[in-house]
Design a protein around this motif. Structure first.
Motif, PDB file in Angstrom:
ATOM      1  N   ASP A  14       8.025  19.743   3.203  1.00 44.50           N
ATOM      2  CA  ASP A  14       7.240  19.190   4.310  1.00 44.50           C
ATOM      3  C   ASP A  14       7.980  18.023   4.953  1.00 44.50           C
ATOM      4  O   ASP A  14       8.733  17.303   4.281  1.00 44.50           O
ATOM      5  CB  ASP A  14       5.872  18.690   3.803  1.00 44.50           C
ATOM      6  N   ARG A  15       7.720  17.820   6.233  1.00 46.82           N
ATOM      7  CA  ARG A  15       8.323  16.682   6.931  1.00 46.82           C
ATOM      8  C   ARG A  15       7.804  15.377   6.328  1.00 46.82           C
ATOM      9  O   ARG A  15       6.616  15.260   6.032  1.00 46.82           O
ATOM     10  CB  ARG A  15       7.935  16.690   8.406  1.00 46.82           C
ATOM     11  N   PRO A  16       8.685  14.401   6.173  1.00 49.22           N
ATOM     12  CA  PRO A  16       8.225  13.094   5.692  1.00 49.22           C
ATOM     13  C   PRO A  16       7.268  12.461   6.705  1.00 49.22           C
ATOM     14  O   PRO A  16       7.407  12.683   7.904  1.00 49.22           O
ATOM     15  CB  PRO A  16       9.506  12.271   5.577  1.00 49.22           C
ATOM     16  N   ARG A  17       6.325  11.693   6.185  1.00 53.61           N
ATOM     17  CA  ARG A  17       5.381  10.985   7.039  1.00 53.61           C
ATOM     18  C   ARG A  17       5.526   9.492   6.776  1.00 53.61           C
ATOM     19  O   ARG A  17       5.859   9.092   5.659  1.00 53.61           O
ATOM     20  CB  ARG A  17       3.954  11.434   6.737  1.00 53.61           C
ATOM     21  N   PRO A  18       5.256   8.676   7.755  1.00 56.01           N
ATOM     22  CA  PRO A  18       5.389   7.224   7.569  1.00 56.01           C
ATOM     23  C   PRO A  18       4.535   6.695   6.416  1.00 56.01           C
ATOM     24  O   PRO A  18       4.916   5.760   5.731  1.00 56.01           O
ATOM     25  CB  PRO A  18       4.935   6.630   8.901  1.00 56.01           C
ATOM     26  N   GLU A  19       3.384   7.321   6.175  1.00 58.97           N
ATOM     27  CA  GLU A  19       2.480   6.849   5.121  1.00 58.97           C
ATOM     28  C   GLU A  19       2.870   7.333   3.722  1.00 58.97           C
ATOM     29  O   GLU A  19       2.179   7.042   2.749  1.00 58.97           O
ATOM     30  CB  GLU A  19       1.028   7.243   5.441  1.00 58.97           C
ATOM     31  N   ASP A  20       3.984   8.059   3.589  1.00 55.69           N
ATOM     32  CA  ASP A  20       4.411   8.575   2.284  1.00 55.69           C
ATOM     33  C   ASP A  20       4.824   7.483   1.303  1.00 55.69           C
ATOM     34  O   ASP A  20       4.772   7.688   0.095  1.00 55.69           O
ATOM     35  CB  ASP A  20       5.587   9.551   2.438  1.00 55.69           C
ATOM     36  N   GLY A  92       4.711   0.851  -7.812  1.00 56.03           N
ATOM     37  CA  GLY A  92       3.633   0.219  -7.053  1.00 56.03           C
ATOM     38  C   GLY A  92       3.577   0.730  -5.620  1.00 56.03           C
ATOM     39  O   GLY A  92       4.418   1.501  -5.174  1.00 56.03           O
ATOM     40  N   GLY A  93       2.560   0.331  -4.901  1.00 54.51           N
ATOM     41  CA  GLY A  93       2.394   0.772  -3.517  1.00 54.51           C
ATOM     42  C   GLY A  93       2.084   2.252  -3.445  1.00 54.51           C
ATOM     43  O   GLY A  93       1.498   2.831  -4.345  1.00 54.51           O
ATOM     44  N   THR A  94       2.509   2.870  -2.364  1.00 53.23           N
ATOM     45  CA  THR A  94       2.277   4.297  -2.182  1.00 53.23           C
ATOM     46  C   THR A  94       3.479   5.075  -2.693  1.00 53.23           C
ATOM     47  O   THR A  94       4.618   4.763  -2.351  1.00 53.23           O
ATOM     48  CB  THR A  94       2.044   4.632  -0.693  1.00 53.23           C
TER      49      THR A  94
END
Length: 120
Positions: A14-20, A92-94
């Protein structure tokens, strides 16, 4: 204290998304047909993937998923995998766990995501 982590699961194709956030491939084998320079990932963490024996036994048979998940959680408790799991948790984080598996709902990445999200 362990940092807060938001774990997501996606297909590596899948295409990367900014929220990844941090994108981590969690498959033992490199995804078929994907060039390494085209893979938008931050890390390849093979050590958290299920063993070849467990993966072969499971064969992505939905009827075996519950037992697969139980066996896989047992493998994640083994020292080498537990260390890799702790390292992922420290990110940590997303964190988006990437896999080549077609059915995300019955994949090891989903079991791993649930394990990472658990608080000790």
């Amino acid at each position: 204290m362990t940092p807060s982590i938001d774990v997501r699961v996606a297909r590596v194709y899948d295409r990367p998304r900014p929220e990844d956030g941090t994108r981590v491939l969690v498959d033992r084998l490199w995804p078929r047909g994907l060039k390494k320079d085209a893979a938008a990932l931050d890390e390849w963490c093979r050590d958290v993937a299920p063993s070849t024996e467990l993966r072969t036994w499971y064969g992505h048979d939905p009827g075996r998923f519950a037992e697969f998940a139980e066996r896989y959680r047992g493998e994640l408790a083994e020292p080498a995998r537990a260390g890799a799991l702790a390292s992922l948790r420290e990110t940590g984080g997303t964190v988006t766990l990437l896999t080549a598996t077609r059915d995300l709902d019955t994949s090891h990445a989903t079991v791993l995501a649930a394990t990472l999200a658990e608080r000790d």
